[in-house]
Design a protein around this motif. Structure first.
Motif, PDB file in Angstrom:
ATOM      1  N   TYR A 173       0.934  -1.639  -0.121  1.00  0.00           N
ATOM      2  CA  TYR A 173       0.031   0.084  -0.059  1.00  0.00           C
ATOM      3  C   TYR A 173       1.545   1.414   0.241  1.00  0.00           C
ATOM      4  CZ  TYR A 173      -3.679   2.949   1.443  1.00  0.00           C
ATOM      5  OH  TYR A 173      -4.017   4.689   1.086  1.00  0.00           O
ATOM      6  N   LEU A 215       0.297   8.618  -1.551  1.00  0.00           N
ATOM      7  CA  LEU A 215      -0.039   9.130  -3.053  1.00  0.00           C
ATOM      8  C   LEU A 215      -1.488   9.792  -2.523  1.00  0.00           C
ATOM      9  CD1 LEU A 215       0.729   6.637  -5.883  1.00  0.00           C
ATOM     10  CD2 LEU A 215       1.835   8.603  -5.265  1.00  0.00           C
ATOM     11  N   GLY A 217      -2.426   4.550  -3.311  1.00  0.00           N
ATOM     12  CA  GLY A 217      -1.720   3.882  -4.471  1.00  0.00           C
ATOM     13  C   GLY A 217      -1.494   1.803  -4.075  1.00  0.00           C
ATOM     14  N   GLY A 251      -6.282   1.651 -12.442  1.00  0.00           N
ATOM     15  CA  GLY A 251      -5.219   2.969 -12.246  1.00  0.00           C
ATOM     16  C   GLY A 251      -4.319   3.280 -12.897  1.00  0.00           C
ATOM     17  N   ALA A 254       2.426   4.811 -12.210  1.00  0.00           N
ATOM     18  CA  ALA A 254       3.231   5.507 -11.414  1.00  0.00           C
ATOM     19  C   ALA A 254       4.973   5.755 -10.856  1.00  0.00           C
ATOM     20  CB  ALA A 254       3.354   6.341  -9.501  1.00  0.00           C
ATOM     21  N   GLY A 268       4.278   0.342  -9.419  1.00  0.00           N
ATOM     22  CA  GLY A 268       3.516   1.327  -8.200  1.00  0.00           C
ATOM     23  C   GLY A 268       2.133   1.558  -9.065  1.00  0.00           C
ATOM     24  N   VAL A 269       1.118   1.282  -8.739  1.00  0.00           N
ATOM     25  CA  VAL A 269       0.091   2.207  -9.060  1.00  0.00           C
ATOM     26  C   VAL A 269      -0.607   3.107  -8.759  1.00  0.00           C
ATOM     27  CG1 VAL A 269      -2.464   1.375 -10.261  1.00  0.00           C
ATOM     28  CG2 VAL A 269      -0.108  -0.147 -10.532  1.00  0.00           C
ATOM     29  N   ARG A 270      -1.125   4.138  -9.012  1.00  0.00           N
ATOM     30  CA  ARG A 270      -1.912   5.569  -8.653  1.00  0.00           C
ATOM     31  C   ARG A 270      -3.397   4.900  -9.079  1.00  0.00           C
ATOM     32  NH1 ARG A 270      -2.623  10.308 -11.488  1.00  0.00           N
ATOM     33  NH2 ARG A 270      -1.339   9.726 -12.608  1.00  0.00           N
ATOM     34  N   PHE A 271      -3.820   5.029  -7.516  1.00  0.00           N
ATOM     35  CA  PHE A 271      -5.069   5.362  -8.262  1.00  0.00           C
ATOM     36  C   PHE A 271      -6.458   6.294  -8.068  1.00  0.00           C
ATOM     37  CE2 PHE A 271      -6.135   2.439  -4.006  1.00  0.00           C
ATOM     38  CZ  PHE A 271      -5.352   0.942  -4.224  1.00  0.00           C
ATOM     39  N   THR A 330     -13.023   4.674  -5.525  1.00  0.00           N
ATOM     40  CA  THR A 330     -11.821   4.563  -5.597  1.00  0.00           C
ATOM     41  C   THR A 330     -11.381   4.827  -4.027  1.00  0.00           C
ATOM     42  OG1 THR A 330     -11.103   4.040  -7.464  1.00  0.00           O
ATOM     43  CG2 THR A 330      -9.469   4.015  -6.177  1.00  0.00           C
ATOM     44  N   LYS A 389      -9.832   2.915  -1.201  1.00  0.00           N
ATOM     45  CA  LYS A 389      -8.574   3.599  -0.129  1.00  0.00           C
ATOM     46  C   LYS A 389      -9.003   3.719   1.898  1.00  0.00           C
ATOM     47  CE  LYS A 389      -5.292   7.469   0.480  1.00  0.00           C
ATOM     48  NZ  LYS A 389      -5.578   8.913   1.587  1.00  0.00           N
ATOM     49  N   THR A 430       7.214  -0.478  -1.265  1.00  0.00           N
ATOM     50  CA  THR A 430       7.147   0.942  -1.788  1.00  0.00           C
ATOM     51  C   THR A 430       7.977   2.075  -1.920  1.00  0.00           C
ATOM     52  OG1 THR A 430       5.643   2.003  -0.444  1.00  0.00           O
ATOM     53  CG2 THR A 430       4.521   0.049  -1.688  1.00  0.00           C
TER      54      THR A 430
END
Length: 107
Positions: free
Chosen positions: A15, A19, A23, A55, A58, A74-77, A83, A87, A106
């Motif tokens: 997690y 961000l 993400g 997403g 990132a 890394g995936v940004r929401f 979403t 989170k 991360t």
């Protein structure tokens, strides 16, 4: 891509609260570029619901990264209500562990 977290510790390690919209780190050997769209179907610990997430990449951790880091992205929401609820659900599951100093996968 399906992403299943069976344990709270694995979710903590992936997690990214830094961000703004949250993400996750996604281990993958597939090549992605920054800003590329990525679609996840997320399963959280002890939660039967599956959460779809559209997403954006990132950051990228390449193969053979220093420090033995796992290859992945890394995936940004996205900044949407659905979403934001995800989170909050992740942060509810992690509870006080979210402020731990324990290392993660991360940034």
């Amino acid at each position: 891509m399906q992403l299943v977290f069976r344990e709270k510790g694995a979710l903590y390690a992936a997690y990214m609260p830094v961000l703004a919209d949250g993400g996750l780190f996604v281990p993958t050997t597939r090549d992605y570029r920054l800003g590329e769209d990525i679609y996840l179907l997320l399963t959280l610990p002890e939660d039967p619901q599956r959460y779809p997430v559209a997403g954006k990449v990132a950051w990228v951790t390449p193969a053979n990264a220093s420090g033995g880091r796992t290859q992945g992205v890394g995936v940004r929401f996205p900044a949407d209500e659905k979403t934001r609820a995800l989170k909050l659900r992740i942060e509810e599951i992690l509870g006080t562990a979210i402020s731990s100093a324990k290392p993660t996968q991360t940034i």
